[in-house]
Design a protein around this motif. Structure first.
Motif, PDB file in Angstrom:
ATOM      1  N   LEU A   1      -3.106  -2.451   4.258  1.00 19.82           N
ATOM      2  CA  LEU A   1      -2.881  -1.766   5.535  1.00 19.82           C
ATOM      3  C   LEU A   1      -3.979  -2.086   6.549  1.00 19.82           C
ATOM      4  CD1 LEU A   1      -1.835   1.719   4.098  1.00 19.82           C
ATOM      5  CD2 LEU A   1      -0.317  -0.124   4.865  1.00 19.82           C
ATOM      6  N   ARG A   2      -4.662  -3.185   6.348  1.00 21.35           N
ATOM      7  CA  ARG A   2      -5.727  -3.576   7.265  1.00 21.35           C
ATOM      8  C   ARG A   2      -5.172  -3.698   8.697  1.00 21.35           C
ATOM      9  NH1 ARG A   2     -10.286  -5.833   5.576  1.00 21.35           N
ATOM     10  NH2 ARG A   2      -9.273  -6.631   3.678  1.00 21.35           N
ATOM     11  N   GLY A   3      -5.880  -3.098   9.648  1.00 23.35           N
ATOM     12  CA  GLY A   3      -5.461  -3.157  11.041  1.00 23.35           C
ATOM     13  C   GLY A   3      -4.554  -2.017  11.457  1.00 23.35           C
ATOM     14  N   LYS A   4      -4.124  -1.189  10.502  1.00 22.97           N
ATOM     15  CA  LYS A   4      -3.238  -0.059  10.806  1.00 22.97           C
ATOM     16  C   LYS A   4      -4.044   1.241  10.861  1.00 22.97           C
ATOM     17  CE  LYS A   4       1.084  -1.970   9.034  1.00 22.97           C
ATOM     18  NZ  LYS A   4       1.744  -1.957  10.363  1.00 22.97           N
ATOM     19  N   THR A   5      -3.658   2.109  11.790  1.00 25.96           N
ATOM     20  CA  THR A   5      -4.352   3.378  11.985  1.00 25.96           C
ATOM     21  C   THR A   5      -3.458   4.543  11.563  1.00 25.96           C
ATOM     22  OG1 THR A   5      -5.607   2.478  13.851  1.00 25.96           O
ATOM     23  CG2 THR A   5      -5.494   4.874  13.660  1.00 25.96           C
ATOM     24  N   TYR A   6      -3.975   5.354  10.644  1.00 23.35           N
ATOM     25  CA  TYR A   6      -3.271   6.534  10.149  1.00 23.35           C
ATOM     26  C   TYR A   6      -4.028   7.788  10.577  1.00 23.35           C
ATOM     27  CZ  TYR A   6      -0.315   3.629   7.169  1.00 23.35           C
ATOM     28  OH  TYR A   6       0.601   2.725   6.711  1.00 23.35           O
TER      29      TYR A   6
ATOM     30  N   ARG B   1      -7.331   2.186   8.463  1.00 20.91           N
ATOM     31  CA  ARG B   1      -8.227   3.017   9.270  1.00 20.91           C
ATOM     32  C   ARG B   1      -7.615   4.420   9.267  1.00 20.91           C
ATOM     33  NH1 ARG B   1      -7.581   0.641  13.707  1.00 20.91           N
ATOM     34  NH2 ARG B   1      -9.434  -0.694  13.639  1.00 20.91           N
ATOM     35  N   VAL B   2      -8.386   5.420   8.838  1.00 26.66           N
ATOM     36  CA  VAL B   2      -7.842   6.769   8.678  1.00 26.66           C
ATOM     37  C   VAL B   2      -8.640   7.771   9.511  1.00 26.66           C
ATOM     38  CG1 VAL B   2      -7.259   8.600   7.054  1.00 26.66           C
ATOM     39  CG2 VAL B   2      -7.103   6.202   6.329  1.00 26.66           C
ATOM     40  N   ILE B   3      -7.933   8.476  10.390  1.00 25.72           N
ATOM     41  CA  ILE B   3      -8.540   9.561  11.167  1.00 25.72           C
ATOM     42  C   ILE B   3      -8.352  10.857  10.385  1.00 25.72           C
ATOM     43  CG2 ILE B   3      -8.480  10.851  13.323  1.00 25.72           C
ATOM     44  CD1 ILE B   3      -7.260   8.354  14.642  1.00 25.72           C
ATOM     45  N   LEU B   4      -9.466  11.486  10.021  1.00 22.56           N
ATOM     46  CA  LEU B   4      -9.427  12.747   9.287  1.00 22.56           C
ATOM     47  C   LEU B   4      -9.481  13.886  10.295  1.00 22.56           C
ATOM     48  CD1 LEU B   4     -12.150  11.822   6.621  1.00 22.56           C
ATOM     49  CD2 LEU B   4      -9.686  11.441   6.462  1.00 22.56           C
ATOM     50  N   ALA B   5      -8.327  14.429  10.634  1.00 25.13           N
ATOM     51  CA  ALA B   5      -8.242  15.483  11.655  1.00 25.13           C
ATOM     52  C   ALA B   5      -8.332  16.840  10.968  1.00 25.13           C
ATOM     53  CB  ALA B   5      -6.938  15.353  12.435  1.00 25.13           C
ATOM     54  N   CYS B   6      -9.484  17.497  11.091  1.00 20.35           N
ATOM     55  CA  CYS B   6      -9.748  18.722  10.336  1.00 20.35           C
ATOM     56  C   CYS B   6     -10.314  19.819  11.241  1.00 20.35           C
ATOM     57  CB  CYS B   6     -10.742  18.450   9.212  1.00 20.35           C
ATOM     58  SG  CYS B   6     -10.257  17.087   8.108  1.00 20.35           S
TER      59      CYS B   6
ATOM     60  N   ASP C   1      -0.332   4.050  14.028  1.00 23.29           N
ATOM     61  CA  ASP C   1       0.763   3.480  13.233  1.00 23.29           C
ATOM     62  C   ASP C   1       1.511   4.543  12.437  1.00 23.29           C
ATOM     63  OD1 ASP C   1       0.463   0.310  13.323  1.00 23.29           O
ATOM     64  OD2 ASP C   1      -1.542   1.191  13.307  1.00 23.29           O
ATOM     65  N   CYS C   2       0.810   5.592  12.050  1.00 23.35           N
ATOM     66  CA  CYS C   2       1.470   6.648  11.279  1.00 23.35           C
ATOM     67  C   CYS C   2       0.739   7.965  11.464  1.00 23.35           C
ATOM     68  CB  CYS C   2       1.527   6.279   9.794  1.00 23.35           C
ATOM     69  SG  CYS C   2       2.358   7.513   8.752  1.00 23.35           S
TER      70      CYS C   2
END
Length: 332
Positions: free
Chosen positions: A39-44, A67-72, A122-123
């Motif tokens: 999933l390189r280049g994809k943002t979750y 790339r993962v955004i941890l929304a907390c 991306d997701c």
């Protein structure tokens, strides 16, 4: 009659082995995401990523180089989660960010920051959720009943604000984490904030179930179905899913110390770990086989046809009322 002292060891050991074998047999039926796509280049973006299913979903995605955004809600916990994952997974990228779904203002500030720092998403994985006793009468900053406000309205508002970034990443996805408990939900459109049931709960008339949570999970499914219809042709697939009966801290408000003792055998056989619960979420977020199957419900990493008789009129009315409540920023 005297017994050999070994019997006091043999009996508990036999029970433990039997329970372990029962769990192993049952777990064979639990879904597992077999996709290991890079999933390189994809943002979750994952809401509620600091614990439980959200944490394990983030771990699985980073392992696949995303790339993962941890929304907390708690930024410090999000940072601690990132550090925990980093001890095992060195790939991908982890970005802790503060988001309180119980506040429209927090949602707006969060989206503003996301749009400043990211060209596309991306997701979006709407995972965060709360469960609270109705007798506590908890509310969001705008005064909405906590299950309605966080589990449904918070994600409803967040998703709609992020649609332009999702469209830029098309084909992209939105995963709404619901539950099989949605089939127990019922929506009273004259009292979505459940004032009557809350007052009954304060008087000790509450039932064993938590109708606030069940109703919010039904709202999740209706939201996913309605959104899928509205986005058809825009390159954004929307899925609702059930992670299964998992051992997480979601129901911590209801669990007493003695419950751990009484429920231990049942938990050992029936309850999944957070990692096992995350499998279907990761499947919906990454597997190519679901592409184009927008609006579907997934369980055990496979499409599932719920027995619940979905009502299109209720689905449309919930969307309309959700828009009105967000616009008014107060309960109707």
């Amino acid at each position: 009659m005297s017994y050999s002292p070994y019997i006091y060891v043999a009996i508990p050991l036999s029970v433990a082995i039997a329970l372990g074998l029962a769990r192993k047999w049952r777990s064979r039926k639990w879904g597992k995401c077999m996709s290991n796509i890079c999933l390189r280049g994809k943002t979750y973006l994952i809401t509620g990523a600091n614990s439980g299913i959200g944490l394990e979903t983030a771990r699985a995605l980073v392992k696949r180089k995303a790339r993962v955004i941890l929304a907390c809600r708690d930024l410090e916990k999000a940072r601690q989660t990132a550090a925990e994952i980093r001890k095992e997974e060195l790939g991908g990228e982890l970005i802790p960010m503060q988001l309180d779904l119980a506040s429209f203002e927090s949602i707006e500030k969060f989206v503003e920051l996301v749009k400043t720092g990211f060209y596309k998403i991306d997701c979006l994985i709407n995972n965060a959720g709360v469960v609270a006793p109705l007798s506590l009468d908890q509310k969001t900053k705008e005064g909405f009943e906590i299950h309605l406000g966080v589990n449904h309205l918070g994600h409803f508002y967040l998703t709609n604000l992020l649609l332009d970034l999702l469209k830029k990443a098309a084909p992209s996805r939105i995963v709404v984490v619901s539950s099989m408990l949605h089939e127990k939900g019922t929506l009273d459109f004259d009292d979505l904030n459940m004032r009557k049931q809350i007052e009954d709960a304060k008087k000790g008339k509450s039932s064993r179930r938590n109708p606030g949570y069940d109703n919010s999970k039904l709202m999740n499914v209706y939201f996913a179905r309605a959104l899928a219809g509205k986005l058809r042709g825009d390159g954004i697939d929307v899925y609702a899913c059930c992670p299964g009966f998992c051992y997480t801290n979601l129901f911590r408000s209801f669990v007493k110390w003695y419950h751990y003792i009484l429920m231990a055998p049942i938990a050992l056989v029936y309850m999944r770990s957070a990692k096992q619960g995350a499998e279907t979420v990761v499947f919906c977020a990454t597997d190519y086989s679901v592409e184009g199957h927008t609006g579907k419900f997934y369980r055990e990493c496979a499409e599932y046809a719920p027995s619940y008789n979905y009502n299109k009129e209720e689905e449309s009315r919930l969307w309309e009322m959700s828009e009105q409540m967000v616009k008014a920023r107060r309960p109707l």
